[in-house]
Design an enzyme around this catalytic site. Structure first.
Site, PDB file in Angstrom:
ATOM      1  N   TYR A  51      14.036   4.497 -36.492  1.00  0.00           N
ATOM      2  CA  TYR A  51      14.480   3.117 -36.696  1.00  0.00           C
ATOM      3  C   TYR A  51      15.928   3.066 -37.139  1.00  0.00           C
ATOM      4  O   TYR A  51      16.624   2.082 -36.861  1.00  0.00           O
ATOM      5  CB  TYR A  51      13.532   2.408 -37.665  1.00  0.00           C
ATOM      6  CG  TYR A  51      12.177   2.279 -37.024  1.00  0.00           C
ATOM      7  CD1 TYR A  51      11.960   1.296 -36.071  1.00  0.00           C
ATOM      8  CD2 TYR A  51      11.171   3.186 -37.270  1.00  0.00           C
ATOM      9  CE1 TYR A  51      10.763   1.218 -35.407  1.00  0.00           C
ATOM     10  CE2 TYR A  51       9.957   3.116 -36.616  1.00  0.00           C
ATOM     11  CZ  TYR A  51       9.758   2.127 -35.678  1.00  0.00           C
ATOM     12  OH  TYR A  51       8.575   2.066 -35.015  1.00  0.00           O
ATOM     13  N   HIS A  77       1.770   9.954 -36.913  1.00  0.00           N
ATOM     14  CA  HIS A  77       1.393   9.737 -35.511  1.00  0.00           C
ATOM     15  C   HIS A  77       2.146  10.703 -34.586  1.00  0.00           C
ATOM     16  O   HIS A  77       1.848  10.749 -33.398  1.00  0.00           O
ATOM     17  CB  HIS A  77       1.573   8.272 -35.079  1.00  0.00           C
ATOM     18  CG  HIS A  77       2.987   7.791 -34.977  1.00  0.00           C
ATOM     19  ND1 HIS A  77       3.345   6.507 -35.270  1.00  0.00           N
ATOM     20  CD2 HIS A  77       4.121   8.410 -34.603  1.00  0.00           C
ATOM     21  CE1 HIS A  77       4.639   6.359 -35.083  1.00  0.00           C
ATOM     22  NE2 HIS A  77       5.135   7.503 -34.687  1.00  0.00           N
ATOM     23  N   HIS A  78       3.099  11.449 -35.148  1.00  0.00           N
ATOM     24  CA  HIS A  78       3.735  12.509 -34.360  1.00  0.00           C
ATOM     25  C   HIS A  78       2.907  13.789 -34.392  1.00  0.00           C
ATOM     26  O   HIS A  78       3.302  14.783 -33.811  1.00  0.00           O
ATOM     27  CB  HIS A  78       5.129  12.814 -34.913  1.00  0.00           C
ATOM     28  CG  HIS A  78       6.072  11.651 -34.833  1.00  0.00           C
ATOM     29  ND1 HIS A  78       6.912  11.444 -33.776  1.00  0.00           N
ATOM     30  CD2 HIS A  78       6.289  10.605 -35.671  1.00  0.00           C
ATOM     31  CE1 HIS A  78       7.622  10.347 -33.970  1.00  0.00           C
ATOM     32  NE2 HIS A  78       7.263   9.812 -35.112  1.00  0.00           N
ATOM     33  N   SER A 116      27.196  13.198 -45.191  1.00  0.00           N
ATOM     34  CA  SER A 116      28.080  12.202 -44.594  1.00  0.00           C
ATOM     35  C   SER A 116      27.351  10.872 -44.396  1.00  0.00           C
ATOM     36  O   SER A 116      27.864   9.806 -44.733  1.00  0.00           O
ATOM     37  CB  SER A 116      28.588  12.742 -43.264  1.00  0.00           C
ATOM     38  OG  SER A 116      29.020  11.708 -42.437  1.00  0.00           O
ATOM     39  N   SER A 117      26.108  10.945 -43.891  1.00  0.00           N
ATOM     40  CA  SER A 117      25.339   9.719 -43.658  1.00  0.00           C
ATOM     41  C   SER A 117      25.052   8.997 -44.961  1.00  0.00           C
ATOM     42  O   SER A 117      25.108   7.773 -45.032  1.00  0.00           O
ATOM     43  CB  SER A 117      23.999  10.039 -43.000  1.00  0.00           C
ATOM     44  OG  SER A 117      24.196  10.385 -41.678  1.00  0.00           O
ATOM     45  N   ASP A 124      38.282  -4.272 -46.696  1.00  0.00           N
ATOM     46  CA  ASP A 124      38.026  -2.913 -46.220  1.00  0.00           C
ATOM     47  C   ASP A 124      36.632  -2.530 -46.707  1.00  0.00           C
ATOM     48  O   ASP A 124      35.926  -3.334 -47.302  1.00  0.00           O
ATOM     49  CB  ASP A 124      39.091  -1.941 -46.779  1.00  0.00           C
ATOM     50  CG  ASP A 124      39.266  -0.722 -45.878  1.00  0.00           C
ATOM     51  OD1 ASP A 124      38.250  -0.058 -45.601  1.00  0.00           O
ATOM     52  OD2 ASP A 124      40.394  -0.456 -45.445  1.00  0.00           O
ATOM     53  N   GLU A 155      13.948   7.740 -39.239  1.00  0.00           N
ATOM     54  CA  GLU A 155      15.136   8.092 -38.452  1.00  0.00           C
ATOM     55  C   GLU A 155      15.140   7.376 -37.095  1.00  0.00           C
ATOM     56  O   GLU A 155      16.171   6.929 -36.609  1.00  0.00           O
ATOM     57  CB  GLU A 155      15.177   9.614 -38.250  1.00  0.00           C
ATOM     58  CG  GLU A 155      16.191  10.114 -37.241  1.00  0.00           C
ATOM     59  CD  GLU A 155      17.627  10.012 -37.719  1.00  0.00           C
ATOM     60  OE1 GLU A 155      17.824   9.773 -38.929  1.00  0.00           O
ATOM     61  OE2 GLU A 155      18.539  10.147 -36.883  1.00  0.00           O
ATOM     62  N   THR A 178       8.208  -5.860 -34.046  1.00  0.00           N
ATOM     63  CA  THR A 178       9.090  -5.537 -32.919  1.00  0.00           C
ATOM     64  C   THR A 178       8.946  -6.584 -31.826  1.00  0.00           C
ATOM     65  O   THR A 178       9.938  -7.028 -31.233  1.00  0.00           O
ATOM     66  CB  THR A 178       8.775  -4.140 -32.364  1.00  0.00           C
ATOM     67  OG1 THR A 178       8.634  -3.237 -33.467  1.00  0.00           O
ATOM     68  CG2 THR A 178       9.875  -3.644 -31.473  1.00  0.00           C
ATOM     69  N   HIS A 185      10.385   9.681 -38.750  1.00  0.00           N
ATOM     70  CA  HIS A 185      10.051   8.372 -38.201  1.00  0.00           C
ATOM     71  C   HIS A 185      10.995   7.270 -38.632  1.00  0.00           C
ATOM     72  O   HIS A 185      11.482   6.528 -37.786  1.00  0.00           O
ATOM     73  CB  HIS A 185       8.586   7.984 -38.370  1.00  0.00           C
ATOM     74  CG  HIS A 185       8.274   6.926 -37.354  1.00  0.00           C
ATOM     75  ND1 HIS A 185       8.038   7.215 -36.037  1.00  0.00           N
ATOM     76  CD2 HIS A 185       8.341   5.586 -37.432  1.00  0.00           C
ATOM     77  CE1 HIS A 185       7.940   6.093 -35.351  1.00  0.00           C
ATOM     78  NE2 HIS A 185       8.129   5.092 -36.170  1.00  0.00           N
ATOM     79  N   ARG A 220       6.583  19.361 -22.190  1.00  0.00           N
ATOM     80  CA  ARG A 220       8.028  19.308 -22.359  1.00  0.00           C
ATOM     81  C   ARG A 220       8.524  20.668 -22.824  1.00  0.00           C
ATOM     82  O   ARG A 220       7.730  21.537 -23.182  1.00  0.00           O
ATOM     83  CB  ARG A 220       8.396  18.211 -23.362  1.00  0.00           C
ATOM     84  CG  ARG A 220       7.855  18.461 -24.740  1.00  0.00           C
ATOM     85  CD  ARG A 220       7.994  17.246 -25.644  1.00  0.00           C
ATOM     86  NE  ARG A 220       9.343  17.117 -26.168  1.00  0.00           N
ATOM     87  CZ  ARG A 220       9.617  16.590 -27.365  1.00  0.00           C
ATOM     88  NH1 ARG A 220       8.650  16.140 -28.138  1.00  0.00           N
ATOM     89  NH2 ARG A 220      10.854  16.492 -27.779  1.00  0.00           N
ATOM     90  N   HIS A 253      20.785  19.838 -27.348  1.00  0.00           N
ATOM     91  CA  HIS A 253      20.905  18.494 -26.783  1.00  0.00           C
ATOM     92  C   HIS A 253      20.355  17.476 -27.782  1.00  0.00           C
ATOM     93  O   HIS A 253      20.998  16.471 -28.080  1.00  0.00           O
ATOM     94  CB  HIS A 253      20.163  18.406 -25.450  1.00  0.00           C
ATOM     95  CG  HIS A 253      19.923  17.014 -24.963  1.00  0.00           C
ATOM     96  ND1 HIS A 253      20.934  16.191 -24.525  1.00  0.00           N
ATOM     97  CD2 HIS A 253      18.788  16.272 -24.882  1.00  0.00           C
ATOM     98  CE1 HIS A 253      20.434  15.017 -24.175  1.00  0.00           C
ATOM     99  NE2 HIS A 253      19.129  15.036 -24.383  1.00  0.00           N
ATOM    100  N   TRP A 284      14.676  20.309 -31.499  1.00  0.00           N
ATOM    101  CA  TRP A 284      15.466  19.597 -32.512  1.00  0.00           C
ATOM    102  C   TRP A 284      14.627  19.322 -33.757  1.00  0.00           C
ATOM    103  O   TRP A 284      15.167  19.079 -34.822  1.00  0.00           O
ATOM    104  CB  TRP A 284      16.046  18.297 -31.951  1.00  0.00           C
ATOM    105  CG  TRP A 284      15.125  17.117 -31.999  1.00  0.00           C
ATOM    106  CD1 TRP A 284      14.167  16.798 -31.084  1.00  0.00           C
ATOM    107  CD2 TRP A 284      15.071  16.094 -33.014  1.00  0.00           C
ATOM    108  NE1 TRP A 284      13.517  15.654 -31.474  1.00  0.00           N
ATOM    109  CE2 TRP A 284      14.054  15.201 -32.651  1.00  0.00           C
ATOM    110  CE3 TRP A 284      15.782  15.864 -34.188  1.00  0.00           C
ATOM    111  CZ2 TRP A 284      13.725  14.084 -33.418  1.00  0.00           C
ATOM    112  CZ3 TRP A 284      15.442  14.743 -34.949  1.00  0.00           C
ATOM    113  CH2 TRP A 284      14.429  13.876 -34.565  1.00  0.00           C
ATOM    114  N   SER A 324      21.326  -8.973 -31.276  1.00  0.00           N
ATOM    115  CA  SER A 324      21.107 -10.273 -31.899  1.00  0.00           C
ATOM    116  C   SER A 324      22.400 -11.068 -32.030  1.00  0.00           C
ATOM    117  O   SER A 324      22.365 -12.267 -32.273  1.00  0.00           O
ATOM    118  CB  SER A 324      20.504 -10.097 -33.298  1.00  0.00           C
ATOM    119  OG  SER A 324      19.283  -9.427 -33.201  1.00  0.00           O
ATOM    120  N   LYS A 336      10.876  -9.695 -32.610  1.00  0.00           N
ATOM    121  CA  LYS A 336      12.303  -9.621 -32.304  1.00  0.00           C
ATOM    122  C   LYS A 336      12.560  -9.930 -30.830  1.00  0.00           C
ATOM    123  O   LYS A 336      13.448 -10.700 -30.492  1.00  0.00           O
ATOM    124  CB  LYS A 336      12.854  -8.227 -32.652  1.00  0.00           C
ATOM    125  CG  LYS A 336      12.691  -7.880 -34.109  1.00  0.00           C
ATOM    126  CD  LYS A 336      13.664  -6.822 -34.547  1.00  0.00           C
ATOM    127  CE  LYS A 336      15.034  -7.401 -34.682  1.00  0.00           C
ATOM    128  NZ  LYS A 336      15.591  -7.406 -36.013  1.00  0.00           N
TER     129      LYS A 336
END
Lengths: 547, 397
Positions: free
Chosen positions: A269, A314-315, A181-182, A118, A267, A340, A265, A462, A89, A154, A280, A343
């Site tokens: 964002y 922090h993870h 690809s990214s 293009d 990732e 943040t 991390h 979890r 998932h 994951w 926006s 924004k």
């Protein structure tokens, strides 16, 4: 003079599946049109269809998880299979759904928003999409390999990954392909934005969506190779007797986490900044008022991106790090809330004293601001290391990141879909259905994920297939909410997406939204197959084509 | 606007109705309305942290309350503005759009105010971070080792030094889970040998692991520390109240992750001293002499116990295995004429610990008994009897 080629298809006619479009360049038809696609709009469509397909697969897995957790005790799946569901998932949603979906938006919108014909590298664009198909097949094939799909979460923490079966290897290769690809997509986006803007479109006049994607693309190029490194080391640990992370040979499992989160991390964002960009653009359009603090929005986005590189640990508070390390990462993490917050305040100031209407794109954008900010609050709470240690690996964290990823990224994308789909398809979606989709999603999203805060506070870990009896009530609420949320998305597919893709609905005017500004609204709806083949002449604000 | 209000109202009503339905559904679905709060563990419909029994847990709770207040204030202010704007500044009530889009003053203000809030937050949390890390001057040091899927406790220093045991989820509860018959207040939290510590003493927990990363966590103590293979980490707590306290492994560690609870019993000083004395006596009595020569009958009986407590989780009580787990029934290794084939597999494990290495975790007698049991159960009729001395010999290889 308009630089736009006349479109051979009448407005309201199906664009996406139409084979009767512009023949001027002898472009391929039928399956060749898609397999050999070099047109940014076709590739954008393929990305979006791919991402939505993966979203439904990942969502089905989520519902299977919620099914098993509806009651304590094992009802349907053994714990091993359950772990495979949670792992797949996560992988499918992150790498298969959210990231490709935003690339799809970028493909469709960035050239049109900056007045380019293009993407810069049309064939690389094709390759970066088509790499996703074998990657997705390899990822999904895990379920059919001996031992089943990867079940290490994951995050693929070592050394649990060393115990996985063959599917771990196929998933690692799949992630490599998706990473490649990214990176290609990002290079394409950066080069397109930096080199192909129409004359007069300076960087600081660029639409916010292009800005946030430009920054996102740099983040992607910076961190995808880091992930590739981590999983390659996992691969050699598994097969070539290296011991990067294998403690049995002197390796360090915590090093894996450092490398992973140095990717992970930013990732986070990567998955939210493009949504910030969409919101926006939508908020000013429906407030009929210019975006408040454009410059500070750009700087805030950049600050978030830069700070995202110095908060990864922090993870990992519970891995046990020195007190100074913990304090540093705690302070740095708290700092992120400042840009943040800026924004959010800017969006509110844009709404303030505007002349607002609440069509579906605006509903989703306001819903985004409201619910994403709640995810921000729990982020603020988790930023305090002592509280985070108590909440680490509990359902509180699950609630937190679904508030920012579902209510953030996904709601942002829905807002973008309703905002731009008239331009893509040439027809208006059904407004009432859009509202039904929004309200059901909002309610059931909260019903699913809000109780998880309580579960986490009360101590439910979890990634568990079974839980103590006291956690039953909130799990049942969450499961019911999850099922209804899933059904809302099926409703979206059947009653909104498919009709507009088949061209059913009111023909969309060139500028369906009164307050919308930008070059994408300077071309007819649906957008012709080729737009801005010669650079347009822009007005001073770079939002209108003149001459 | 009316539409939105009505929709919002309707949506809230629907949400409430569904929650109510769900809650009623619980009782019916379970057919067991007797679940109540577990002291020292989770509570029914718990909305908050579990009651704190250490100073650190109390501080965490207070920090959390503080943050809830901060967030609520920000929430009310920010969304007060937003919803006021949504109601008043809409086209349908004839509001005209203003034309401002910048204000350096306001922007500096709303950068500085959050910045100050953040600094205050950092200041408030620092003391607790430092306190949580101070593992010096412990009265009792205990090593907690994570195994797939159980905890090993060794009393390293202090009163009770030398004690050591393995703490596993009550096998009956694991079976209840498998049979979908979840029941009981301490469901999935009851273990065979809880960790026992004295009250009002600083307990230092050293964590490590044998296979993959686990996490030793007791919410009531405000403690969560990963147990990392190959590395040693530590944490501490000082429980202020006697009682039973529960936690669950908090890092995904494989298929039985949900089934490795942590159960800590906090005793008064005299009770703890008495407990240590009994444990020491029992330890001496239970020590297996690996030189003892066993008969088939008693060894099979012993083996069945060992098998059910340690092996049946994966290989199943009928020896058939499941999914990736190999069956023992009719297994070529189990039925091998050379007894060392199976002894070495059991001692050293296979597949990077998917089959764990049992050397050191079970005594030679226990390993010999379990092997003998598998060699002569179900359809396996080897007639082979593995003596503890055979295991000792294999260990020396």
């Amino acid at each position: 003079m308009s630089a736009v080629l006349p479109h051979p298809v009448a407005p309201g006619h199906d664009h996406d599946h139409d084979h009767d479009h512009d023949h001027a360049h002898g472009q391929p038809h039928g399956w060749r049109r898609w397999l050999f696609a070099t047109n940014h709009k076709d590739i954008g469509t393929m990305y979006l269809v791919f991402a939505f397909t993966m979203f439904l697969i990942g969502g089905t897995l989520a519902l299977l998880i919620r099914l098993e957790l509806f009651q304590p005790g094992l009802q349907y799946f053994n714990p091993e299979l359950f772990n495979q569901f949670t792992t797949m998932h996560g992988l499918i949603m992150v790498f298969g759904a959210i990231m490709p979906a935003f690339v799809g938006f970028a493909n469709w919108m960035i050239p049109m928003q900056i007045g380019a014909a293009d993407m810069a590298f049309a064939r690389m664009n094709n390759l970066s999409f088509w790499l996703l198909i074998p990657a997705a097949l390899m990822l999904a094939s895990g379920f059919f390999l001996p031992g089943g799909a990867p079940a290490a979460g994951w995050t693929l923490y070592a050394p649990l990954t060393l115990q996985m079966g063959a599917s771990m290897d196929s998933s690692i290769f799949a992630l490599h392909l998706m990473g490649a690809s990214s990176i290609m997509g990002s290079i394409n986006i950066i080069v397109t934005i930096l080199n192909m803007r129409a004359p007069g479109m300076t960087l600081m006049k660029m639409p916010m969506f292009c800005w946030t994607w430009l920054i996102t693309a740099y983040l992607l190029i910076a961190v995808m190779p880091v992930l590739a490194g981590a999983i390659t080391m996992t691969l050699t640990d598994r097969h070539f007797h290296t011991s990067f992370f294998n403690p049995a040979g002197g390796g360090d499992p915590v090093m894996y986490q450092h490398i992973f989160w140095f990717f992970g991390h930013p990732e986070v964002y990567i998955m939210i900044l493009p949504a910030f960009g969409i919101v926006s653009q939508v908020v000013p359009a429906f407030a009929r008022k210019r975006l408040f603090g454009y410059t500070s929005m750009v700087y805030a986005t950049s600050s978030i991106a830069i700070l995202s590189f110095i908060v990864w640990a922090h993870h990992m508070y519970t891995t046990g790090m020195p007190v100074t390390g913990q304090l540093f990462f705690m302070y740095a993490t708290m700092l992120i809330s400042v840009p943040t917050g800026v924004k959010v305040f800017n969006w509110l100031a844009t709404m303030w004293r505007g002349s607002m209407t609440f069509e579906a794109p605006m509903l989703w954008a306001v819903g985004f601001i409201f619910v994403f900010t709640m995810g921000g609050f729990t982020g603020l709470i988790c930023s305090m290391a002592p509280i985070d240690i108590q909440l680490q690996d509990t359902y509180y964290v699950v609630a937190h990141f679904h508030y920012v990823l579902v209510a953030g990224s996904l709601f942002g994308m829905f807002s973008g879909f309703y905002y731009w789909s008239p331009k893509w398809t040439g027809v208006m979606y059904n407004e009432l259905r859009g509202k039904i989709h929004f309200w059901t999603s909002l309610v059931f999203f909260n019903l699913t994920f809000f109780p998880m805060h309580f579960l986490g506070l009360a101590g439910m870990p979890r990634r568990v297939a079974d839980y103590p009896m006291q956690f039953t009530d909130f799990n049942q609420v969450a499961s019911i909410g999850g099922l209804c949320f899933g059904l809302s998305q099926v409703y979206f597919l059947l009653f909104i997406v498919i009709p507009v893709m088949r061209g059913k609905g009111e023909p969309a005017p060139q500028r369906p939204w009164e307050g919308a500004e930008g070059l994408e609204w300077e071309v007819p709806s649906p957008a012709p197959w080729h737009t801005y083949e010669t650079p347009p002449k822009l007005d001073r604000t770079a939002t209108k084509v003149i001459g | 606007m009316m539409t939105i209000r009505r929709l919002g109202y309707g949506a809230t009503r629907a949400a409430l109705a569904i929650s109510a339905l769900a809650t009623t559904g619980v009782a019916q679905a379970l057919g067991d309305k007797s679940v109540t709060d577990l002291p020292g563990g989770p509570r029914v419909l718990g909305l908050d942290f579990q009651p704190a029994v250490t100073d650190v847990a109390q501080q965490i709770k207070m920090l959390h309350y503080g943050m809830l207040i901060v967030c609520t204030v920000i929430f009310v202010v920010v969304f007060g503005f937003m919803f006021y704007s949504i109601v008043k500044h809409r086209k349908s009530v004839g509001h005209q759009a203003a034309n401002f889009h910048e204000s350096v003053k306001v922007e500096i203000l709303w950068t500085l105010v959050p910045f100050i809030i953040v600094i205050l937050m950092g200041a408030a949390a620092t003391r607790t971070v430092v306190a949580m890390k101070d593992t010096t001057n412990a009265d009792l040091t205990i090593k907690a080792t994570g195994y797939q899927w159980k905890w090993g406790y060794d009393y390293v220093k202090g009163e009770g030094e030398g004690l050591g045991f393995i703490s596993t989820l009550d096998t009956a509860q694991r079976e209840l889970s498998e049979d979908n018959k979840a029941a009981g207040n301490d469901y999935l939290l009851k273990v065979d040998h809880p960790l026992v510590v004295p009250v009002d003493k600083k307990i230092r927990i050293i964590t490590t692991a044998d296979d993959v990363i686990h996490s030793w966590s007791v919410p009531a103590f405000g403690v969560k520390q990963d147990a990392i293979p190959g590395f040693v980490r530590d944490t501490w707590f000082l429980a202020q109240k006697v009682g039973d306290y529960y936690g669950m492994c908090s890092e995904l560690c494989g298929k039985e992750h949900a089934y490795m609870p942590i159960h800590v019993v906090v005793l008064s000083a005299p009770d703890y001293t008495a407990w240590v004395a009994t444990q020491k006596k029992a330890l001496a009595a239970a020590a297996d002499d690996p030189k003892k020569v066993w008969e088939m009958g008693p060894l099979m009986a012993r083996g069945e116990k060992v098998y059910l407590a340690n092996c049946a989780v994966c290989h199943k009580p009928d020896g058939k295995g499941a999914g990736p787990v190999k069956p023992l029934d009719a297994s070529p290794v189990v039925n091998d004429k050379d007894i060392n084939a199976q002894i070495l597999t059991v001692l050293h494990g296979r597949l990077n610990g998917a089959m764990p290495a049992w050397q050191g975790k079970l005594s030679e007698t226990e390993i010999a008994a379990a092997i003998t049991y598998t060699k002569n159960s179900w359809s396996n009729h080897t007639g082979q009897l593995v003596e503890p001395s055979d295991v000792v010999a294999a260990e020396a290889k």
